[in-house]
Design a protein around this motif. Structure first.
Motif, PDB file in Angstrom:
ATOM      1  N   GLU A  81      17.708  70.654  18.118  1.00 50.61           N
ATOM      2  CA  GLU A  81      18.553  70.862  16.933  1.00 50.61           C
ATOM      3  C   GLU A  81      19.715  69.879  16.865  1.00 50.61           C
ATOM      4  O   GLU A  81      20.175  69.532  15.790  1.00 50.61           O
ATOM      5  CB  GLU A  81      19.094  72.300  16.899  1.00 50.61           C
ATOM      6  N   VAL A 139      13.610  71.573  34.866  1.00 53.18           N
ATOM      7  CA  VAL A 139      13.617  70.133  35.121  1.00 53.18           C
ATOM      8  C   VAL A 139      14.886  69.796  35.898  1.00 53.18           C
ATOM      9  O   VAL A 139      15.987  70.218  35.519  1.00 53.18           O
ATOM     10  CB  VAL A 139      13.602  69.367  33.775  1.00 53.18           C
ATOM     11  N   LEU A 187      21.335  76.766  31.875  1.00 56.03           N
ATOM     12  CA  LEU A 187      20.189  76.536  30.994  1.00 56.03           C
ATOM     13  C   LEU A 187      20.611  76.432  29.531  1.00 56.03           C
ATOM     14  O   LEU A 187      19.771  76.257  28.647  1.00 56.03           O
ATOM     15  CB  LEU A 187      19.155  77.664  31.143  1.00 56.03           C
ATOM     16  N   MET A 238      17.264  76.253  13.861  1.00 58.20           N
ATOM     17  CA  MET A 238      15.851  76.259  14.231  1.00 58.20           C
ATOM     18  C   MET A 238      15.031  75.265  13.405  1.00 58.20           C
ATOM     19  O   MET A 238      14.169  74.563  13.941  1.00 58.20           O
ATOM     20  CB  MET A 238      15.282  77.674  14.070  1.00 58.20           C
TER      21      MET A 238
HETATM   22  C1  LIG Z   1      23.856  83.502  19.234  1.00 57.02           C
HETATM   23  C2  LIG Z   1      23.067  82.457  18.483  1.00 57.02           C
HETATM   24  C3  LIG Z   1      22.833  82.614  17.121  1.00 57.02           C
HETATM   25  C4  LIG Z   1      22.075  81.668  16.432  1.00 57.02           C
HETATM   26  N1  LIG Z   1      21.805  81.863  15.100  1.00 57.02           N
HETATM   27  C5  LIG Z   1      20.982  81.016  14.441  1.00 57.02           C
HETATM   28  C6  LIG Z   1      20.569  81.261  13.096  1.00 57.02           C
HETATM   29  O1  LIG Z   1      20.952  82.259  12.506  1.00 57.02           O
HETATM   30  N2  LIG Z   1      19.751  80.357  12.487  1.00 57.02           N
HETATM   31  C7  LIG Z   1      19.288  79.253  13.132  1.00 57.02           C
HETATM   32  O2  LIG Z   1      18.522  78.474  12.553  1.00 57.02           O
HETATM   33  N3  LIG Z   1      19.667  78.995  14.405  1.00 57.02           N
HETATM   34  C8  LIG Z   1      20.490  79.850  15.064  1.00 57.02           C
HETATM   35  N4  LIG Z   1      20.847  79.606  16.361  1.00 57.02           N
HETATM   36  C9  LIG Z   1      20.533  78.287  16.909  1.00 57.02           C
HETATM   37  C10 LIG Z   1      19.112  78.153  17.350  1.00 57.02           C
HETATM   38  O3  LIG Z   1      18.820  79.128  18.324  1.00 57.02           O
HETATM   39  C11 LIG Z   1      18.981  76.750  17.929  1.00 57.02           C
HETATM   40  O4  LIG Z   1      19.346  75.799  16.941  1.00 57.02           O
HETATM   41  C12 LIG Z   1      17.582  76.449  18.365  1.00 57.02           C
HETATM   42  O5  LIG Z   1      17.129  77.383  19.319  1.00 57.02           O
HETATM   43  C13 LIG Z   1      17.565  75.049  18.957  1.00 57.02           C
HETATM   44  O6  LIG Z   1      16.277  74.775  19.438  1.00 57.02           O
HETATM   45  P1  LIG Z   1      16.091  73.680  20.538  1.00 57.02           P
HETATM   46  O7  LIG Z   1      14.644  73.662  20.877  1.00 57.02           O
HETATM   47  O8  LIG Z   1      16.765  72.433  20.125  1.00 57.02           O
HETATM   48  O9  LIG Z   1      16.929  74.188  21.802  1.00 57.02           O
HETATM   49  P2  LIG Z   1      16.843  75.560  22.591  1.00 57.02           P
HETATM   50  O10 LIG Z   1      16.246  76.652  21.768  1.00 57.02           O
HETATM   51  O11 LIG Z   1      18.200  75.767  23.174  1.00 57.02           O
HETATM   52  O12 LIG Z   1      15.809  75.236  23.733  1.00 57.02           O
HETATM   53  C14 LIG Z   1      16.153  74.551  24.886  1.00 57.02           C
HETATM   54  C15 LIG Z   1      15.289  75.138  25.990  1.00 57.02           C
HETATM   55  O13 LIG Z   1      15.467  74.372  27.162  1.00 57.02           O
HETATM   56  C16 LIG Z   1      15.414  75.265  28.246  1.00 57.02           C
HETATM   57  N5  LIG Z   1      16.058  74.608  29.401  1.00 57.02           N
HETATM   58  C17 LIG Z   1      17.375  74.521  29.697  1.00 57.02           C
HETATM   59  N6  LIG Z   1      17.539  73.825  30.837  1.00 57.02           N
HETATM   60  C18 LIG Z   1      16.320  73.452  31.258  1.00 57.02           C
HETATM   61  C19 LIG Z   1      15.850  72.684  32.355  1.00 57.02           C
HETATM   62  N7  LIG Z   1      16.689  72.151  33.249  1.00 57.02           N
HETATM   63  N8  LIG Z   1      14.505  72.514  32.473  1.00 57.02           N
HETATM   64  C20 LIG Z   1      13.636  73.030  31.564  1.00 57.02           C
HETATM   65  N9  LIG Z   1      14.030  73.750  30.503  1.00 57.02           N
HETATM   66  C21 LIG Z   1      15.355  73.958  30.344  1.00 57.02           C
HETATM   67  C22 LIG Z   1      16.174  76.474  27.766  1.00 57.02           C
HETATM   68  O14 LIG Z   1      15.852  77.609  28.559  1.00 57.02           O
HETATM   69  C23 LIG Z   1      15.659  76.576  26.339  1.00 57.02           C
HETATM   70  O15 LIG Z   1      14.502  77.370  26.274  1.00 57.02           O
HETATM   71  C24 LIG Z   1      21.579  80.538  17.096  1.00 57.02           C
HETATM   72  C25 LIG Z   1      21.812  80.372  18.463  1.00 57.02           C
HETATM   73  C26 LIG Z   1      22.550  81.328  19.155  1.00 57.02           C
HETATM   74  C27 LIG Z   1      22.763  81.153  20.621  1.00 57.02           C
END
Ligand SMILES: Cc1cc2nc3c(=O)[nH]c(=O)nc-3n(C[C@H](O)[C@H](O)[C@H](O)COP(=O)(O)OP(=O)(O)OC[C@H]3O[C@@H](n4cnc5c(N)ncnc54)[C@H](O)[C@@H]3O)c2cc1C
Length: 332
Positions: free
Chosen positions: A300, A112, A268, A309
């Motif tokens: 999140e 996006v 990203l 998650m």
């Molecule tokens: C190293 C690490 C360890 C973690 N450990 C844990 C754990 O143990 N337990 C737990 O519950 N959580 C953990 N997390 C956190 C968890 O991954 C996040 O809380 C969760 O993924 C958040 O989900 P979300 O959908 O809000 O965001 P995200 O999963 O970040 O999704 C956002 C999405 O948007 C996409 N995006 C970015 N820019 C654009 C754009 N311009 N256009 C379209 N799409 C785009 C990205 O590619 C991504 O797929 C961890 C995260 C990391 C990095």
């Protein structure tokens, strides 16, 4: 105790929160102090603070509200009551892959680049310049990403949070050392350092639990800044120089196998996950999830009862419920 355990151990004995939602109420206001000040009040000196900072899963103690810690501890307690932790066989990504597989019409690899809200619809522009229009949209981009994307139309009530919400900077460097030095120096394979490699963990075979020969340097917060703009071979040189300072048996060249940057270098991501700095919860909590007209928000960073998650799922549930209430009978 590892240095990373210290903050949680001390915080556990002083948690002012009782429920998963307390952090947004009066108890949360008392809890909204910097982790650095909390540890100093517990008697930690500069040396201890420096080690605790390296083990912190956030950017730095001084800008990390104790609300994050105490909130997490309440969730740990809740989880513990449900029994030992489980896992997803094959890795947690299989869960999100399965969710994606159950969804039709996903357009991947097309970021996006702009969002516009109007009185009748939301229009999203993609990197290939195509546009998608819908009566409502849910934006789940982390604020660390959304702050770089223009949003035209209805002003965003949470603009301050979009621009300033802190995201934990994490870099993972997977590397192969010249030898399995932990088998010769008699120490465990994992190493906590006060140098630029911060923490070095053995990658373990999923079946046997034994080290498979790869190591992971886990860099957090300010400690992840030194790899900015560096190639894998430049990072390998730093590892080969620094690792023997902590583990003299680790001599020889290393090969970096993969570097994953959840940092502001990665457009990203912008970071791994959000946290609150002191003062932000009270300033932002009323406006954080507010829709901008037909544009709704989830992710999140907007969770209330859970984090990570589960928090992402919880916030999506809330956004969908709002849209369904606006469009009764219009959606499956
Ligand atoms: C190293 C690490 C360890 C973690 N450990 C844990 C754990 O143990 N337990 C737990 O519950 N959580 C953990 N997390 C956190 C968890 O991954 C996040 O809380 C969760 O993924 C958040 O989900 P979300 O959908 O809000 O965001 P995200 O999963 O970040 O999704 C956002 C999405 O948007 C996409 N995006 C970015 N820019 C654009 C754009 N311009 N256009 C379209 N799409 C785009 C990205 O590619 C991504 O797929 C961890 C995260 C990391 C990095």
């Amino acid at each position: 105790m590892t240095p990373g355990g210290l903050l949680f151990r001390l915080a556990g004995a002083a948690n002012p929160l009782r429920t998963t939602d307390d952090w947004r109420g009066p108890a949360g206001r008392n809890a909204d102090i910097a982790a650095r000040g909390f540890l100093m009040a517990q008697g930690l000196g500069e040396d201890g603070l420096r080690l605790a900072d390296i083990g912190l899963n956030a950017n730095k103690l001084a800008s990390y509200s104790m609300i994050n810690v105490w909130r997490t501890l309440i969730l740990f307690r809740q989880d513990a009551a449900l029994g030992p932790p489980g896992g997803v066989r094959g890795g947690a990504q299989l869960l999100t892959d399965a969710l994606a597989g159950a969804t039709s019409g996903l357009r991947l690899g097309n970021a996006v680049s702009a969002i516009e809200t109007t009185a009748s619809h939301v229009e999203v522009t993609l990197a290939d310049r195509s546009r998608v229009r819908a009566p409502h949209a849910i934006c789940t981009l982390p604020f660390s990403v959304l702050r770089r994307i223009p949003v035209a139309g209805t002003p965003l009530a949470q603009r301050a949070a979009i621009d300033a919400m802190p995201y934990t900077q994490i870099a993972h460097v997977y590397f192969e050392p010249a030898s399995r030095y932990w088998e010769t120096d008699g120490l465990p394979p994992d190493t906590w350092t006060d140098g630029p490699l911060e923490r070095v963990f053995a990658v373990r075979d999923r079946e046997t639990g034994q080290p498979n020969g790869l190591l992971l340097a886990w860099l957090n917060g300010d400690g992840a800044a030194w790899i900015r703009g560096k190639s894998d071979s430049a990072i390998a040189e730093v590892i080969a120089r620094e690792l023997p300072k902590a583990r003299p048996a680790a001599q020889g060249p290393v090969r970096v196998v993969r570097t994953v940057r959840w940092t502001d270098e990665n457009p990203l991501a912008g970071g791994a996950y959000m946290h609150y700095a002191p003062g932000q919860v009270a300033a932002w909590s009323d406006s954080l999830s507010a829709p901008a007209g037909r544009l709704h928000f989830a992710g999140e960073h907007l969770s209330r009862l859970a984090t990570g998650m589960e928090g992402a799922l919880e916030s999506a549930d809330a956004a969908i419920a709002t849209i369904l209430s606006l469009r009764p009978g219009k959606m499956p």
